[in-house]
Design a protein around this motif. Structure first.
Motif, mmCIF file in Angstrom:
data_model
loop_
_atom_site.group_PDB
_atom_site.id
_atom_site.type_symbol
_atom_site.label_atom_id
_atom_site.label_comp_id
_atom_site.label_asym_id
_atom_site.label_seq_id
_atom_site.Cartn_x
_atom_site.Cartn_y
_atom_site.Cartn_z
ATOM 1 N N MET A 251 0.838 -1.199 0.000
ATOM 2 C CA MET A 251 0.000 0.000 0.000
ATOM 3 C C MET A 251 0.874 1.250 0.000
ATOM 4 O O MET A 251 1.788 1.369 0.796
ATOM 5 N N VAL A 252 0.601 2.164 -0.916
ATOM 6 C CA VAL A 252 1.307 3.442 -0.960
ATOM 7 C C VAL A 252 0.462 4.485 -0.233
ATOM 8 O O VAL A 252 -0.726 4.644 -0.525
ATOM 9 N N ILE A 253 1.066 5.173 0.714
ATOM 10 C CA ILE A 253 0.360 6.179 1.514
ATOM 11 C C ILE A 253 0.473 7.533 0.830
ATOM 12 O O ILE A 253 1.571 8.045 0.635
ATOM 13 N N ARG A 254 -0.662 8.118 0.465
ATOM 14 C CA ARG A 254 -0.690 9.421 -0.186
ATOM 15 C C ARG A 254 -0.758 10.504 0.882
ATOM 16 O O ARG A 254 -1.608 10.445 1.769
ATOM 17 N N VAL A 255 0.144 11.482 0.773
ATOM 18 C CA VAL A 255 0.295 12.492 1.830
ATOM 19 C C VAL A 255 0.265 13.902 1.258
ATOM 20 O O VAL A 255 0.849 14.168 0.203
ATOM 21 N N VAL A 256 -0.430 14.793 1.958
ATOM 22 C CA VAL A 256 -0.356 16.234 1.706
ATOM 23 C C VAL A 256 0.387 16.857 2.874
ATOM 24 O O VAL A 256 0.069 16.576 4.038
ATOM 25 N N LEU A 257 1.390 17.696 2.583
ATOM 26 C CA LEU A 257 2.185 18.364 3.608
ATOM 27 C C LEU A 257 1.848 19.847 3.648
ATOM 28 O O LEU A 257 1.700 20.481 2.597
ATOM 29 N N SER B 167 11.827 9.747 0.036
ATOM 30 C CA SER B 167 12.808 8.663 0.090
ATOM 31 C C SER B 167 12.198 7.371 0.623
ATOM 32 O O SER B 167 12.855 6.326 0.612
ATOM 33 N N GLU B 168 10.946 7.449 1.078
ATOM 34 C CA GLU B 168 10.265 6.262 1.602
ATOM 35 C C GLU B 168 9.477 5.587 0.476
ATOM 36 O O GLU B 168 8.646 6.225 -0.165
ATOM 37 N N PRO B 169 9.700 4.306 0.226
ATOM 38 C CA PRO B 169 9.048 3.642 -0.908
ATOM 39 C C PRO B 169 7.534 3.524 -0.792
ATOM 40 O O PRO B 169 6.848 3.385 -1.806
ATOM 41 N N ASP B 170 7.013 3.592 0.425
ATOM 42 C CA ASP B 170 5.565 3.428 0.596
ATOM 43 C C ASP B 170 4.848 4.753 0.842
ATOM 44 O O ASP B 170 3.679 4.763 1.251
ATOM 45 N N VAL B 171 5.529 5.886 0.595
ATOM 46 C CA VAL B 171 4.917 7.198 0.796
ATOM 47 C C VAL B 171 4.973 7.993 -0.501
ATOM 48 O O VAL B 171 6.023 8.075 -1.147
ATOM 49 N N HIS C 178 -6.957 15.845 -3.886
ATOM 50 C CA HIS C 178 -6.261 14.567 -3.971
ATOM 51 C C HIS C 178 -6.826 13.472 -3.070
ATOM 52 O O HIS C 178 -6.537 12.295 -3.279
ATOM 53 N N VAL C 179 -7.625 13.852 -2.056
ATOM 54 C CA VAL C 179 -8.162 12.911 -1.065
ATOM 55 C C VAL C 179 -7.052 11.949 -0.603
ATOM 56 O O VAL C 179 -7.088 10.744 -0.877
ATOM 57 N N PRO C 180 -6.037 12.476 0.082
ATOM 58 C CA PRO C 180 -4.903 11.647 0.512
ATOM 59 C C PRO C 180 -5.279 10.761 1.690
ATOM 60 O O PRO C 180 -6.379 10.844 2.239
ATOM 61 N N ASP C 181 -4.341 9.914 2.074
ATOM 62 C CA ASP C 181 -4.544 9.091 3.263
ATOM 63 C C ASP C 181 -4.256 9.896 4.527
ATOM 64 O O ASP C 181 -4.923 9.722 5.548
ATOM 65 N N VAL C 182 -3.258 10.791 4.448
ATOM 66 C CA VAL C 182 -2.849 11.572 5.607
ATOM 67 C C VAL C 182 -2.530 13.005 5.189
ATOM 68 O O VAL C 182 -1.892 13.220 4.151
ATOM 69 N N VAL C 183 -2.981 13.958 5.988
ATOM 70 C CA VAL C 183 -2.579 15.351 5.830
ATOM 71 C C VAL C 183 -1.717 15.712 7.034
ATOM 72 O O VAL C 183 -2.146 15.555 8.179
#
Length: 232
Positions: A1-7, A24-28, A47-52
């Motif tokens: 699972m790839v975690i989609r993130v907004v910073l 640098s993280e393969p799953d982010v 984008h409806v990410p997994d984590v903001v």
């Protein structure tokens, strides 16, 4: 699972540094960068990410207000098909900031002087539906719950609606266990834990894990010194 993130951070160097770290993280997968809360909210909707990941102190819309908007508009219980989680990142870890962020619906809280590995672990935890608190913050939070919530406090009326297993999950979560740790302790699957926790939130009319922990302490199910119940 790839975690989609907004910073989101109003300091360009910090924002770019976080971006480089996470890429640098393969799953982010960093899908958006924002310099304020308004932009973070727009990117979250796009984008409806997994984590903001939100800095607390930003112009236009601060991290606490942005957290509340993200949770209200894009959040949901752990059992939801897709709920955007919020991780608060800040240089400050004073009690008022912690409580405000958690009341707004944040699932995690990391201070900026934490090790990079802690931030990555926190993002993974929030993406999995777990909570994350910096240890120093967690200790103060537990102490405050204990101070405000004497063991004899009457439980909410709806607490009686919980099954024995749902109550066990609630107690384990209040002890700070992740979903994976609860699953191992109760000898069930992690998916089962998520289902039970989702039902706990629904039955008690709660929004997130932090509110569930607060209810457990106020109801006297857990105290700052009570041991974890025996393994199943």
């Amino acid at each position: 699972m790839v975690i989609r993130v907004v910073l989101a951070d109003d300091q360009p160097l910090m924002l770019q540094g976080l971006d480089l770290l996470l890429r640098s993280e393969p799953d982010v997968d960093v899908v958006g960068l924002a310099a304020d809360g308004d932009e973070a909210l727009r990117l979250a909707h796009r984008h409806v990410p997994d984590v903001v990941v939100l800095d607390v102190r930003m112009p236009r819309l601060d991290g606490v207000a942005a957290t509340r908007r993200v949770v209200d508009e894009l959040g949901g219980p752990p059992a939801a098909a897709h709920a955007v989680g919020v991780l608060v990142l800040t240089a400050y870890h004073d009690d008022d900031t912690v409580y405000a962020a958690l009341r707004a619906g944040a699932q995690g809280f990391v201070v900026k002087d934490a090790a990079p590995a802690e931030l990555v672990a926190a993002i993974r935890a929030v993406a999995a539906g777990d909570g994350w608190l910096h240890p120093a913050v967690a200790r103060r939070l537990l102490a405050e719950f204990a101070r405000r919530s004497p063991p004899g406090a009457p439980p909410p009326a709806d607490l009686a609606a919980l099954t024995p297993r749902e109550r066990e999950v609630l107690v384990a979560v209040a002890h700070g266990l992740s979903n994976a740790d609860v699953a191992a302790h109760l000898v069930v699957t992690e998916a089962t834990v998520k289902t039970h926790l989702g039902r706990v939130l629904m039955k008690l009319g709660l929004r997130d894990r932090a509110q569930a922990v607060a209810v457990a302490y106020r109801a006297g199910l857990v105290t700052a010194t009570s041991p974890l119940p025996p393994r199943s």
